[in-house]
Design an enzyme around this catalytic site. Sequence first.
Site, PDB file in Angstrom:
ATOM      1  N   TYR A   1     -14.679  -1.289  -7.103  1.00 18.70           N
ATOM      2  CA  TYR A   1     -14.497  -0.129  -7.980  1.00 18.70           C
ATOM      3  C   TYR A   1     -15.549  -0.180  -9.082  1.00 18.70           C
ATOM      4  CZ  TYR A   1      -9.907   0.467  -5.756  1.00 18.70           C
ATOM      5  OH  TYR A   1      -8.883   0.653  -4.848  1.00 18.70           O
TER       6      TYR A   1
ATOM      7  N   HIS B   1      -8.635  -5.937   1.072  1.00 18.92           N
ATOM      8  CA  HIS B   1      -8.765  -4.491   0.896  1.00 18.92           C
ATOM      9  C   HIS B   1      -8.801  -3.746   2.233  1.00 18.92           C
ATOM     10  CE1 HIS B   1     -10.616  -1.461  -2.194  1.00 18.92           C
ATOM     11  NE2 HIS B   1      -9.660  -0.913  -1.485  1.00 18.92           N
TER      12      HIS B   1
ATOM     13  N   SER C   1      -1.770   6.807  -4.307  1.00 25.34           N
ATOM     14  CA  SER C   1      -1.851   8.275  -4.252  1.00 25.34           C
ATOM     15  C   SER C   1      -0.463   8.902  -4.087  1.00 25.34           C
ATOM     16  CB  SER C   1      -2.773   8.726  -3.117  1.00 25.34           C
ATOM     17  OG  SER C   1      -4.086   8.267  -3.321  1.00 25.34           O
TER      18      SER C   1
ATOM     19  N   GLY D   1      -0.184  12.735  -4.072  1.00 30.16           N
ATOM     20  CA  GLY D   1      -1.010  13.456  -3.107  1.00 30.16           C
ATOM     21  C   GLY D   1      -2.409  13.770  -3.571  1.00 30.16           C
ATOM     22  N   ARG D   2      -3.027  12.843  -4.300  1.00 35.12           N
ATOM     23  CA  ARG D   2      -4.380  13.021  -4.829  1.00 35.12           C
ATOM     24  C   ARG D   2      -4.486  14.295  -5.670  1.00 35.12           C
ATOM     25  NH1 ARG D   2      -7.273   9.060  -2.309  1.00 35.12           N
ATOM     26  NH2 ARG D   2      -6.490   8.372  -0.276  1.00 35.12           N
TER      27      ARG D   2
END
Length: 282
Positions: A5, A76, A155, A158-159
């Site tokens: 990230y 990941h 999420s 739902g983003r």
Amino acid sequence: TANIYGMGLSENRIGEFIAKLSKKDKHFFNIATKGGIKTLPGGPPTFDNSEKYLSKELDESLNRLGLEHIDLYYVHRREEKIPIEEVVETLIKFKKAGKINQFGFSEISPVSLAKANEIHHVGAVQSEYSLSTRYPELGLLQKTSELETALIAFSPVGRGLLTDTPPTRERVLASPFLKSNPRFLGDNLMKNIEAIKSFRKFAKNYGLSTAGLAIAWLLAKDNHVIPIPGTRSVEHLKEMIKGTEVKLSEEDMLAVEKRLPVGWAHGDRYSTSQWIGPEKYC
């Protein structure tokens, strides 16, 4: 967080924050990070689950975070050519060395989880799970419950779809991820925004934000499900926290399901390139 990230930037920022805390305040935080994705500049992601790579990345994560150990360390993405049992043996070594407390995996199948758990208990599996992405209900939700493994739902709103301010076309185009995601492209975006209107109205009548009700729904699914929403807004964070303060009844859950039944979302949750890495199991 994760090593990739911002190519370490996220861990550096969190490390700077932790460094400012008193010893007492540090006990309020559990830190989770990930390793296993090997991003090449200008190319598609590749994956490395070798002991050499994960060990190197874990040490660099500890250094950036300014910590002696990680509370929860995830792989990941699975590297297919390395058996998951072998990866677990690597993670056990990290645990014995005192570098991690627990370990987990992101986006693995129920079968892979079962194989890993035969070697050592898996603390958590992180997977996308929300009212718009019900994939975990096809086996992962059940397997994590059976094995007493936490299901970390990323999420969960739902983003941005399951909010009072769903993404506009302009916001989608400004997002490197969303602008190639089928669920947010062309007519799919407008159809999805239209589909959630009755759910948004129900949330308002219930006294919650749309995101808050989406969080409450997830928490009501099973007590081993832990949503991890992301937001840049303190106000939105507070709205979602309100969702943790209510307990939906069976009647409430049926009312939600009536408005957003399984399969309501238009478009796949990932594009072809975004599907590289997550394990499909149905």
